[in-house]
Design an enzyme around this catalytic site. Structure first.
Site, PDB file in Angstrom:
ATOM      1  N   GLY A  94       0.871  -5.466  -0.805  1.00  0.00           N
ATOM      2  CA  GLY A  94      -0.342  -4.700  -1.073  1.00  0.00           C
ATOM      3  C   GLY A  94      -0.189  -3.773  -2.266  1.00  0.00           C
ATOM      4  O   GLY A  94       0.921  -3.333  -2.599  1.00  0.00           O
ATOM      5  N   SER A  95      -1.301  -3.457  -2.910  1.00  0.00           N
ATOM      6  CA  SER A  95      -1.258  -2.650  -4.136  1.00  0.00           C
ATOM      7  C   SER A  95      -0.751  -1.235  -3.893  1.00  0.00           C
ATOM      8  O   SER A  95      -0.238  -0.590  -4.812  1.00  0.00           O
ATOM      9  CB  SER A  95      -2.653  -2.594  -4.774  1.00  0.00           C
ATOM     10  OG  SER A  95      -3.567  -1.916  -3.924  1.00  0.00           O
ATOM     11  N   ARG A 155       2.927   2.325  13.023  1.00  0.00           N
ATOM     12  CA  ARG A 155       2.930   1.000  12.412  1.00  0.00           C
ATOM     13  C   ARG A 155       4.301   0.664  11.831  1.00  0.00           C
ATOM     14  O   ARG A 155       4.672  -0.499  11.715  1.00  0.00           O
ATOM     15  CB  ARG A 155       1.857   0.955  11.315  1.00  0.00           C
ATOM     16  CG  ARG A 155       1.695  -0.398  10.665  1.00  0.00           C
ATOM     17  CD  ARG A 155       0.557  -0.365   9.649  1.00  0.00           C
ATOM     18  NE  ARG A 155       0.201  -1.711   9.244  1.00  0.00           N
ATOM     19  CZ  ARG A 155       0.754  -2.347   8.220  1.00  0.00           C
ATOM     20  NH1 ARG A 155       1.702  -1.760   7.521  1.00  0.00           N
ATOM     21  NH2 ARG A 155       0.375  -3.567   7.905  1.00  0.00           N
ATOM     22  N   GLY A 215       4.883  -5.857   1.981  1.00  0.00           N
ATOM     23  CA  GLY A 215       5.136  -5.207   0.699  1.00  0.00           C
ATOM     24  C   GLY A 215       4.343  -5.751  -0.463  1.00  0.00           C
ATOM     25  O   GLY A 215       4.634  -5.420  -1.610  1.00  0.00           O
ATOM     26  N   SER A 220       4.308  -3.286  10.265  1.00  0.00           N
ATOM     27  CA  SER A 220       4.782  -3.787   8.976  1.00  0.00           C
ATOM     28  C   SER A 220       5.838  -4.869   9.156  1.00  0.00           C
ATOM     29  O   SER A 220       6.035  -5.706   8.278  1.00  0.00           O
ATOM     30  CB  SER A 220       5.364  -2.636   8.142  1.00  0.00           C
ATOM     31  OG  SER A 220       6.484  -2.060   8.810  1.00  0.00           O
ATOM     32  N   CYS A 272       1.434  -0.510  -1.327  1.00  0.00           N
ATOM     33  CA  CYS A 272       2.590  -0.632  -0.448  1.00  0.00           C
ATOM     34  C   CYS A 272       3.888  -0.622  -1.247  1.00  0.00           C
ATOM     35  O   CYS A 272       3.992  -1.290  -2.276  1.00  0.00           O
ATOM     36  CB  CYS A 272       2.490  -1.925   0.362  1.00  0.00           C
ATOM     37  SG  CYS A 272       3.761  -2.082   1.622  1.00  0.00           S
ATOM     38  N   GLY A 282      -2.703  -9.015   1.874  1.00  0.00           N
ATOM     39  CA  GLY A 282      -2.098  -8.324   0.738  1.00  0.00           C
ATOM     40  C   GLY A 282      -2.052  -9.170  -0.511  1.00  0.00           C
ATOM     41  O   GLY A 282      -2.007 -10.398  -0.472  1.00  0.00           O
ATOM     42  N   GLY A 321      -2.305   3.904   1.250  1.00  0.00           N
ATOM     43  CA  GLY A 321      -1.561   2.990   2.097  1.00  0.00           C
ATOM     44  C   GLY A 321      -1.301   3.619   3.448  1.00  0.00           C
ATOM     45  O   GLY A 321      -1.098   4.832   3.551  1.00  0.00           O
TER      46      GLY A 321
END
EC number: 1.1.1.205
Length: 503
Positions: free
Chosen positions: A319-320, A418, A317, A267, A322, A356, A404
């Site tokens: 992504g739907s 991750r 940050g 991330s 995230c 994302g 997620g």
């Protein structure tokens, strides 16, 4: 400055200190002197991995496994297989994806031997439920099957039995055909055998199961362009790995099964761990492309470029599913992140993946024109036939789970690597678990989406990604920020009710 100039050049718009998302900006139309069919979307995933379309499936355990990877490759894109599983399991998924010459994901349900069928929902739109050791098609042996008509004839007492106790065996070679069989021959065999399905095998292992209904369904899909095929004549498949010492062993196994590119899945990619892993991969496997990330700033990108990456992945940050920006207070609006990182990556010829924030074809157009070479899609592909997992029904809607990789559920399974986590310490969720509606097959979804993207490029006067990037850098393409009212006006509004169909 000409009085006929509208809007702002990208460098001026993105220098104002705002963190823009895709919906916050809009491109102004330019001049059209070519047809939609003349638009080329060919691009690169990384230095040495060419693609016909700029589509990449995200390495998430509810998005990318064998069927998704094979389907994306057959369309000219590529799938990145997740690593939220054991080394052998990930290698098996890649091996199976490369063996799916016909990327047909069956509508039939797949269950484990102890499963109890309590309703016809288990069959979905198919006439079959297949039985496999783990309830997926990623392990090498199909055990048996149950037909819908057979289950209907069973009494209530029989229906309470485990499926293994009454399934029909698939051991007979009458069901099996070689994995490399031509599509026309496959259709003929299905008609000739009169059994309703065939098992495709490679080296004694089950690669896929295809029914007559599947064949008819796939024949109705749009014809795809050239697929993404590697030097070995099989689909190109990417894989995600982490940056721990154990991931070096994982990488060795993935290389042995023919992985074509690896994504260092983090991330926050600007870390000493990722820099060291990049150098290790480039030294140990110099012919293997390695993609670094995730990054959202030019400083982060420059560090990974200097370490030797062959591609970059942008997004933090957005992504739907995230929640990184909410939980950790770090990240960046995706439009700004893509533009800034692409500005520095272009100087070194490094392709960028916009990861994302993709909800529609317009977002894809914006990401690509702002400098990205490809877009990575998670929620956009989740819920499709090719996505892992079975369908469920909620309030009459057919759905699939989507989670997620930063959710506690996924992290418990192993994805905390991750997020630079330690399994012996507290876990902090940076994602959620949800569900998405059935989207049908990506073999239908992606071709229609790409046609919409081509129309967007035509309106901008760009006949290719390279042309779009040139128009943006030369300040010919202009942008504006959208007010909240402008965003409302740009969507469907003023109606009591409506039905929205994309294709």
């Amino acid at each position: 400055m000409s009085t006929l100039e509208d809007g702002f050049p990208a460098d001026k718009l993105f220098a104002q200190g705002y963190s823009y998302t895709y919906d916050d900006v809009i491109f102004l139309p330019h001049f059209i002197d070519f047809s939609t069919d003349a638009v080329s979307l060919s691009t690169r995933l990384s230095r040495r991995v060419p693609l016909s379309i700029p589509c990449v499936s995200s390495p998430m355990d509810t998005v990318s496994e064998s069927h998704m990877a094979a389907a994306m490759a057959s369309l000219g894109g590529i799938g990145i297989v997740h690593y939220n599983c054991g080394i052998a399991a990930q290698a098996s998924i890649i091996r199976q994806a490369k063996s799916l010459k016909h990327p047909i994901a069956s509508d039939a349900g797949v269950k484990f031997p102890e499963y109890e069928i309590t309703s016809l929902d288990a069959f979905g739109p198919s006439s079959f439920v297949f039985v496999e050791q783990t309830g997926t098609m990623t392990t090498p042996k199909l055990l048996g099957y149950v037909t819908k008509s057979q289950w209907k004839r069973m009494n209530y007492e029989q229906r309470e039995m485990k499926i293994y106790d009454y399934m029909k065996s698939c051991d007979s070679s009458d069901y099996c055909v070689p994995w490399e069989i031509d599509f026309e021959k496959l259709e003929f065999v299905l008609e000739d055998k009169q059994k309703g399905f065939v098992v495709l095998e490679r080296d004694g292992e089950t690669v896929n199961v295809v029914t007559k209904d599947d064949i008819q369904r796939v024949k109705g899909y749009p014809k795809s362009g050239p697929g993404t095929v590697g030097p070995d004549g099989e689909w190109m498949v990417g894989a995600a790995i982490g940056t721990r010492e154990s991931d070096k062993e994982r990488l060795e196994h993935l290389v042995n099964v023919g992985v074509n590119a690896v994504v260092l899945d983090s991330s926050q990619g600007n870390s000493i761990y990722q820099l060291e892993m990049i150098k290790y991969v480039k030294k140990t496997y110099p012919e293997l492309d390695v993609i670094g990330g995730n990054v959202v700033t030019m400083y982060q990108a420059q560090n990974l470029i200097q370490a030797g990456v062959d591609g970059l992945r942008v997004g933090m940050g957005s992504g739907s599913i995230c929640t990184t920006q909410e939980v950790c207070a770090v990240g960046r609006g995706q439009a700004t992140a893509v533009y800034k990182v692409c500005s520095i990556a272009a100087q070194s010829g490094i392709p960028v993946i916009a990861d994302g924030g993709i909800s529609n074809s317009g977002h894809i157009v914006k990401a690509l024109v702002l400098g990205a070479s490809t877009v990575m899609m998670g929620s956009f592909l989740a819920g499709s036939t090719e996505a892992p997992g079975g369908y469920e029904y909620t309030n009459g809607k057919r759905i699939k789970k989507y989670r997620g990789m930063g959710s506690l559920e996924a992290m418990t399974k192993g994805s905390d690597q991750r997020y630079l986590g330690d399994q012996t310490k507290l876990k902090i969720a940076q994602g959620v678990v949800g569900a998405v509606a059935d989207k049908g097959s990506v073999l239908k979804l992606i071709p229609y989406t790409m046609h919409a993207v081509k129309q967007g490029f035509q309106d901008l006067g760009a006949s290719s990604l390279q042309s779009a990037h040139g128009l943006l850098r030369s300040n010919i393409l202009r942008l504006e920020a959208r007010t909240g009212a402008a965003q409302v006006e740009g969507g469907v509004h003023g109606l009591v009710s409506y039905e929205k169909k994309s294709f």
